[in-house]
Design a protein around this motif. Structure first.
Motif, PDB file in Angstrom:
ATOM      1  N   VAL A  22       0.711  -1.298   0.036  1.00  0.00           N
ATOM      2  CA  VAL A  22       0.168  -0.023  -0.141  1.00  0.00           C
ATOM      3  C   VAL A  22       0.860   1.410  -0.046  1.00  0.00           C
ATOM      4  O   VAL A  22       1.766   1.221   0.535  1.00  0.00           O
ATOM      5  CB  VAL A  22      -0.856  -0.066   1.336  1.00  0.00           C
ATOM      6  N   THR A  23       0.667   2.329  -0.789  1.00  0.00           N
ATOM      7  CA  THR A  23       1.386   3.491  -0.852  1.00  0.00           C
ATOM      8  C   THR A  23       0.596   4.444  -0.295  1.00  0.00           C
ATOM      9  O   THR A  23      -0.463   4.859  -0.489  1.00  0.00           O
ATOM     10  CB  THR A  23       1.682   3.708  -2.432  1.00  0.00           C
ATOM     11  N   TYR A  24       1.315   5.571   0.358  1.00  0.00           N
ATOM     12  CA  TYR A  24       0.632   6.482   1.324  1.00  0.00           C
ATOM     13  C   TYR A  24       1.071   7.734   0.740  1.00  0.00           C
ATOM     14  O   TYR A  24       2.309   7.944   0.107  1.00  0.00           O
ATOM     15  CB  TYR A  24       1.110   6.197   2.880  1.00  0.00           C
ATOM     16  N   ASP A  25       0.398   8.937   0.886  1.00  0.00           N
ATOM     17  CA  ASP A  25       0.719  10.088   0.596  1.00  0.00           C
ATOM     18  C   ASP A  25       1.759  10.567   1.812  1.00  0.00           C
ATOM     19  O   ASP A  25       1.538  10.514   3.071  1.00  0.00           O
ATOM     20  CB  ASP A  25      -0.143  11.086   0.701  1.00  0.00           C
ATOM     21  N   GLU A 127     -12.115  12.196  -5.652  1.00  0.00           N
ATOM     22  CA  GLU A 127     -11.557  13.569  -6.022  1.00  0.00           C
ATOM     23  C   GLU A 127     -10.276  13.796  -4.953  1.00  0.00           C
ATOM     24  O   GLU A 127     -10.333  13.783  -3.832  1.00  0.00           O
ATOM     25  CB  GLU A 127     -12.466  14.789  -5.704  1.00  0.00           C
ATOM     26  N   ILE A 128      -9.013  13.913  -5.645  1.00  0.00           N
ATOM     27  CA  ILE A 128      -7.776  14.124  -5.199  1.00  0.00           C
ATOM     28  C   ILE A 128      -7.175  15.306  -5.650  1.00  0.00           C
ATOM     29  O   ILE A 128      -7.507  15.721  -6.860  1.00  0.00           O
ATOM     30  CB  ILE A 128      -6.996  12.989  -5.068  1.00  0.00           C
ATOM     31  N   LYS A 129      -6.120  15.986  -5.001  1.00  0.00           N
ATOM     32  CA  LYS A 129      -5.600  17.219  -5.745  1.00  0.00           C
ATOM     33  C   LYS A 129      -4.071  16.619  -6.471  1.00  0.00           C
ATOM     34  O   LYS A 129      -3.794  15.702  -5.923  1.00  0.00           O
ATOM     35  CB  LYS A 129      -4.729  18.065  -4.547  1.00  0.00           C
ATOM     36  N   PRO A 130      -4.262  16.942  -7.699  1.00  0.00           N
ATOM     37  CA  PRO A 130      -3.090  16.605  -8.567  1.00  0.00           C
ATOM     38  C   PRO A 130      -1.759  16.763  -7.896  1.00  0.00           C
ATOM     39  O   PRO A 130      -0.763  15.892  -8.235  1.00  0.00           O
ATOM     40  CB  PRO A 130      -3.354  17.281  -9.873  1.00  0.00           C
ATOM     41  N   GLN A 131      -1.589  17.713  -7.034  1.00  0.00           N
ATOM     42  CA  GLN A 131      -0.241  17.797  -6.382  1.00  0.00           C
ATOM     43  C   GLN A 131       0.001  16.560  -5.721  1.00  0.00           C
ATOM     44  O   GLN A 131       1.213  16.448  -5.310  1.00  0.00           O
ATOM     45  CB  GLN A 131      -0.532  19.309  -5.528  1.00  0.00           C
ATOM     46  N   VAL A 132      -0.907  16.070  -5.051  1.00  0.00           N
ATOM     47  CA  VAL A 132      -0.290  14.667  -4.290  1.00  0.00           C
ATOM     48  C   VAL A 132       0.292  13.529  -5.026  1.00  0.00           C
ATOM     49  O   VAL A 132       1.045  13.247  -4.544  1.00  0.00           O
ATOM     50  CB  VAL A 132      -1.821  14.277  -3.537  1.00  0.00           C
ATOM     51  N   LEU A 133      -0.255  13.650  -6.154  1.00  0.00           N
ATOM     52  CA  LEU A 133       0.407  12.604  -7.338  1.00  0.00           C
ATOM     53  C   LEU A 133       1.805  13.227  -7.530  1.00  0.00           C
ATOM     54  O   LEU A 133       2.921  12.502  -7.722  1.00  0.00           O
ATOM     55  CB  LEU A 133      -0.348  12.450  -8.534  1.00  0.00           C
ATOM     56  N   ASN A 135       3.844  15.168  -5.739  1.00  0.00           N
ATOM     57  CA  ASN A 135       4.640  14.951  -4.620  1.00  0.00           C
ATOM     58  C   ASN A 135       4.954  13.553  -4.258  1.00  0.00           C
ATOM     59  O   ASN A 135       5.700  13.315  -3.467  1.00  0.00           O
ATOM     60  CB  ASN A 135       3.833  15.735  -3.356  1.00  0.00           C
ATOM     61  N   ASN A 136       4.199  12.616  -4.746  1.00  0.00           N
ATOM     62  CA  ASN A 136       4.350  11.186  -4.482  1.00  0.00           C
ATOM     63  C   ASN A 136       4.457  10.186  -5.665  1.00  0.00           C
ATOM     64  O   ASN A 136       3.350   9.631  -6.049  1.00  0.00           O
ATOM     65  CB  ASN A 136       3.038  10.900  -3.386  1.00  0.00           C
ATOM     66  N   PRO A 137       5.637  10.271  -6.139  1.00  0.00           N
ATOM     67  CA  PRO A 137       5.732   9.469  -7.388  1.00  0.00           C
ATOM     68  C   PRO A 137       5.272   8.062  -7.287  1.00  0.00           C
ATOM     69  O   PRO A 137       4.781   7.072  -8.229  1.00  0.00           O
ATOM     70  CB  PRO A 137       7.314   9.618  -7.676  1.00  0.00           C
ATOM     71  N   ASP A 138       5.248   7.590  -5.923  1.00  0.00           N
ATOM     72  CA  ASP A 138       4.801   6.122  -5.977  1.00  0.00           C
ATOM     73  C   ASP A 138       3.242   6.100  -5.955  1.00  0.00           C
ATOM     74  O   ASP A 138       2.755   5.184  -6.956  1.00  0.00           O
ATOM     75  CB  ASP A 138       5.349   5.703  -4.509  1.00  0.00           C
ATOM     76  N   LEU A 139       2.491   7.028  -5.530  1.00  0.00           N
ATOM     77  CA  LEU A 139       1.268   6.936  -5.822  1.00  0.00           C
ATOM     78  C   LEU A 139       0.717   7.075  -7.169  1.00  0.00           C
ATOM     79  O   LEU A 139      -0.136   6.581  -7.701  1.00  0.00           O
ATOM     80  CB  LEU A 139       0.384   8.149  -5.082  1.00  0.00           C
ATOM     81  N   TRP A 140       1.482   8.067  -8.038  1.00  0.00           N
ATOM     82  CA  TRP A 140       1.520   8.223  -9.450  1.00  0.00           C
ATOM     83  C   TRP A 140       1.573   6.724 -10.359  1.00  0.00           C
ATOM     84  O   TRP A 140       0.942   6.648 -10.869  1.00  0.00           O
ATOM     85  CB  TRP A 140       2.235   9.243  -9.988  1.00  0.00           C
ATOM     86  N   GLN A 169       3.020  17.500 -16.002  1.00  0.00           N
ATOM     87  CA  GLN A 169       3.504  18.097 -14.546  1.00  0.00           C
ATOM     88  C   GLN A 169       4.488  17.459 -13.556  1.00  0.00           C
ATOM     89  O   GLN A 169       5.336  18.120 -13.159  1.00  0.00           O
ATOM     90  CB  GLN A 169       2.348  18.450 -13.647  1.00  0.00           C
ATOM     91  N   ILE A 170       4.333  16.267 -13.571  1.00  0.00           N
ATOM     92  CA  ILE A 170       5.169  15.204 -12.763  1.00  0.00           C
ATOM     93  C   ILE A 170       6.685  15.301 -13.456  1.00  0.00           C
ATOM     94  O   ILE A 170       7.760  15.404 -12.656  1.00  0.00           O
ATOM     95  CB  ILE A 170       4.753  13.727 -12.549  1.00  0.00           C
ATOM     96  N   ASP A 171       6.486  15.091 -14.717  1.00  0.00           N
ATOM     97  CA  ASP A 171       7.952  15.101 -15.520  1.00  0.00           C
ATOM     98  C   ASP A 171       8.721  16.710 -15.159  1.00  0.00           C
ATOM     99  O   ASP A 171       9.926  16.600 -15.050  1.00  0.00           O
ATOM    100  CB  ASP A 171       7.866  14.894 -17.083  1.00  0.00           C
ATOM    101  N   ARG A 172       7.807  17.741 -15.221  1.00  0.00           N
ATOM    102  CA  ARG A 172       8.400  19.194 -15.252  1.00  0.00           C
ATOM    103  C   ARG A 172       9.100  19.122 -13.592  1.00  0.00           C
ATOM    104  O   ARG A 172       9.981  19.894 -13.338  1.00  0.00           O
ATOM    105  CB  ARG A 172       7.319  20.193 -15.266  1.00  0.00           C
ATOM    106  N   GLU A 173       8.330  18.786 -12.816  1.00  0.00           N
ATOM    107  CA  GLU A 173       8.819  18.812 -11.425  1.00  0.00           C
ATOM    108  C   GLU A 173       9.921  17.949 -11.224  1.00  0.00           C
ATOM    109  O   GLU A 173      10.980  18.212 -10.603  1.00  0.00           O
ATOM    110  CB  GLU A 173       7.563  18.239 -10.415  1.00  0.00           C
ATOM    111  N   ARG A 174      10.092  16.758 -11.700  1.00  0.00           N
ATOM    112  CA  ARG A 174      11.232  15.990 -11.526  1.00  0.00           C
ATOM    113  C   ARG A 174      12.538  16.830 -12.117  1.00  0.00           C
ATOM    114  O   ARG A 174      13.682  16.768 -11.686  1.00  0.00           O
ATOM    115  CB  ARG A 174      11.059  14.641 -12.361  1.00  0.00           C
ATOM    116  N   ALA A 175      12.326  17.090 -13.423  1.00  0.00           N
ATOM    117  CA  ALA A 175      13.495  17.897 -14.045  1.00  0.00           C
ATOM    118  C   ALA A 175      13.790  19.089 -13.402  1.00  0.00           C
ATOM    119  O   ALA A 175      15.027  19.303 -13.253  1.00  0.00           O
ATOM    120  CB  ALA A 175      12.948  18.474 -15.509  1.00  0.00           C
ATOM    121  N   SER A 176      12.950  19.666 -12.446  1.00  0.00           N
ATOM    122  CA  SER A 176      13.287  20.920 -11.749  1.00  0.00           C
ATOM    123  C   SER A 176      14.069  20.462 -10.568  1.00  0.00           C
ATOM    124  O   SER A 176      15.015  21.173 -10.136  1.00  0.00           O
ATOM    125  CB  SER A 176      11.745  21.643 -11.350  1.00  0.00           C
TER     126      SER A 176
END
Length: 185
Positions: A22-25, A127-133, A135-140, A169-176
């Motif tokens: 199980v993956t958590y935030d 419904e979830i905030k996309p930022q949660v995904l 911030n948590n690559p495992d959840l994504w 958005q996740i790719d941009r965050e990782r690159a940053s």
């Protein structure tokens, strides 16, 4: 059923795979502490101002406490967890769960706060905030793998665009992050 031996004890186990993790935030606890701090700061400030104006009474103190509690309820972060084939979001009062292996739609909801609405074939909605995904690559990765299964079996009729947006958005965050860590900025 096959018989297996573990740590000197014998036990009957089926030949199924063990359940997936199980993956958590990972940021949920910090978000919870922040909402508590904001509520406490508001309460402290209101009580201090009232005390300084010499108008603090039990009724006003109760009113300010209620206001601080209301702020806490508004700021309370949903706890997002995921496992193989499911994703859950637990709020203050209840948990919503969706089967991610039979998703029907994934929609991007804009507004004051961006939300991602997941709906499964059995009527479950989360419904979830996309930022949660982000911030948590495992959840994504868990959601992405299951969404691909849904797409492959034909149940996902709407949502490819929303999933691509999150992926970008996740790719941009990782690159940053990589850029910051390697001092390329």
């Amino acid at each position: 059923m096959g018989r297996r031996y573990a740590a000197g004890h014998d036990a009957d186990h089926s030949d199924e795979e063990p359940p997936a993790e199980v993956t958590y935030d990972r940021r949920w606890a910090g978000d919870l502490r922040s909402s508590i701090r904001c509520s406490a700061a508001l309460l402290g400030l209101l009580l201090l101002v009232d005390w300084g104006a010499d108008s603090l009474t039990i009724v006003r103190g109760t009113l300010w406490t209620g206001l601080a509690l209301l702020l806490f309820v508004v700021l309370y972060p949903a706890r997002v967890t995921a496992g193989e084939g499911w994703l859950a979001s637990r709020g203050l009062l209840r948990e919503r769960r969706v089967r991610t292996d039979v998703l029907v739609s994934v929609r991007w909801l804009d507004g004051v706060s961006q939300r991602l609405r997941l709906r499964d074939a059995f009527g479950g909605r989360v419904e979830i905030k996309p930022q949660v995904l982000v911030n948590n690559p495992d959840l994504w990765h868990r959601l992405d793998a299951d969404a691909r299964k849904s797409d492959a079996c034909g149940s996902l009729t709407c949502g490819a665009t929303a999933l691509r947006q999150i992926s970008k958005q996740i790719d941009r965050e990782r690159a940053s992050t990589v850029s910051k860590v390697s001092d390329l900025n």
